[in-house]
Every structure is written in structure tokens, then in C-alpha cells.
Design a protein around this motif. Sequence first.
Motif, PDB file in Angstrom:
ATOM      1  N   SER A 127       2.965   7.728   3.174  1.00 44.42           N
ATOM      2  CA  SER A 127       4.389   8.331   2.595  1.00 44.42           C
ATOM      3  C   SER A 127       4.845   9.229   3.618  1.00 44.42           C
ATOM      4  N   GLY A 128       6.039   9.741   3.166  1.00 52.61           N
ATOM      5  CA  GLY A 128       6.765  10.808   4.097  1.00 52.61           C
ATOM      6  C   GLY A 128       7.847  10.323   5.118  1.00 52.61           C
TER       7      GLY A 128
ATOM      8  N   GLN B 234       1.210  -0.329   2.752  1.00 54.16           N
ATOM      9  CA  GLN B 234       2.586  -0.873   2.869  1.00 54.16           C
ATOM     10  C   GLN B 234       3.333  -0.206   3.748  1.00 54.16           C
ATOM     11  N   GLY B 235       2.992   0.824   4.395  1.00 49.67           N
ATOM     12  CA  GLY B 235       3.880   1.508   5.193  1.00 49.67           C
ATOM     13  C   GLY B 235       4.992   2.383   4.886  1.00 49.67           C
ATOM     14  N   THR B 236       5.478   2.960   5.644  1.00 46.70           N
ATOM     15  CA  THR B 236       6.647   3.914   5.149  1.00 46.70           C
ATOM     16  C   THR B 236       7.567   3.930   6.483  1.00 46.70           C
ATOM     17  N   GLN B 237       8.875   3.710   6.204  1.00 42.29           N
ATOM     18  CA  GLN B 237      10.099   3.563   7.020  1.00 42.29           C
ATOM     19  C   GLN B 237      10.510   4.865   7.782  1.00 42.29           C
ATOM     20  N   VAL B 238      10.519   5.043   9.193  1.00 43.02           N
ATOM     21  CA  VAL B 238      11.096   6.188   9.651  1.00 43.02           C
ATOM     22  C   VAL B 238      12.476   5.594  10.575  1.00 43.02           C
ATOM     23  N   THR B 239      13.518   6.483  10.335  1.00 44.96           N
ATOM     24  CA  THR B 239      14.647   5.995  11.029  1.00 44.96           C
ATOM     25  C   THR B 239      15.347   6.898  11.667  1.00 44.96           C
TER      26      THR B 239
ATOM     27  N   LEU C 266       4.321  12.275   8.081  1.00 46.35           N
ATOM     28  CA  LEU C 266       3.705  11.280   7.381  1.00 46.35           C
ATOM     29  C   LEU C 266       2.287  11.467   6.891  1.00 46.35           C
ATOM     30  N   SER C 267       2.168  10.885   5.710  1.00 50.19           N
ATOM     31  CA  SER C 267       0.735  11.102   5.093  1.00 50.19           C
ATOM     32  C   SER C 267       0.248   9.789   4.796  1.00 50.19           C
TER      33      SER C 267
END
Length: 127
Positions: free
Chosen positions: A7-8, A119-124, A20-21
Motif C-alpha cells: 500500500s501507499g 497485488q502491488g501498488t502503483q506509483v506515478t 510504501l508499506s
Amino acid sequence: QVQLVESGGGSVQAGGSLRLSCAASDNTYSHYCMGWFRQAPGKEREGVAAIYTGGGNTYYADSVKGRFTISQDNAKNTVYLQMNSLKPEDTGMYDCAAVHGGSVTCSLDPSYALDAWGQGTQVTVSS
């Protein structure tokens, strides 16, 4: 099987920060190498940072040294990735996994992941 939940992530402008965590469902990985990885569209997954949760040794890809910091909270079974001075090239899907290694070193090679990916977490990061 241990579940990992990332998350994060979010959208920030260049120069911004995110944390991110990666939370594990139990303490199985309390003495393992845990790594953060990312995958940009059209590119292969690459290792970003890793930490040996049994001692705190940290390892970084050259592209993020001095900007990213990996840390742990074993009481919460959580590994963090503090990302500062973000650049557009940091954009991607970030996920975590236990990886091959131990007290001497940790691998940043995603092919050495020990378990299924979260599931991953998106960073843009926009310019």
C-alpha cells in the motif's frame, strides 16, 4: 502461505515523496531478505531495495541510492520503502516479496523471489 499486502502508492510530481508499506500476514519473514521491486510499462520487473529483517542490513539499486530508504517494523511484520526526490522514471507498479539471501547479502533479482507476489501498488511520478 504468507500473504503480502502493499500500500501507499499514488500520483506525485517530480521531487515529491511517498512511503510504501508491505505488510505480511504473519511473522514468517522475521529473518528473511525482503525486497521491493517495480515494473514500468513495457519493461521487466527490477529490484529496487532489499533488507535482511533479521539484522537490518540494506541493499539498493544504483538508480535509487540516496533517494530511497528501506526499513522494517518487525512488531508489525511490515517493511517500508520511503521514496524521496521522485523522478518520472520511478513510475511503475511496486511490489514486495521475500527473496533469496540472508545475513550476508540479499538478492535484488526478482527471479529469486521465494513466494507469490502481492497485488502491488502503483506509483506515478509526473514531470
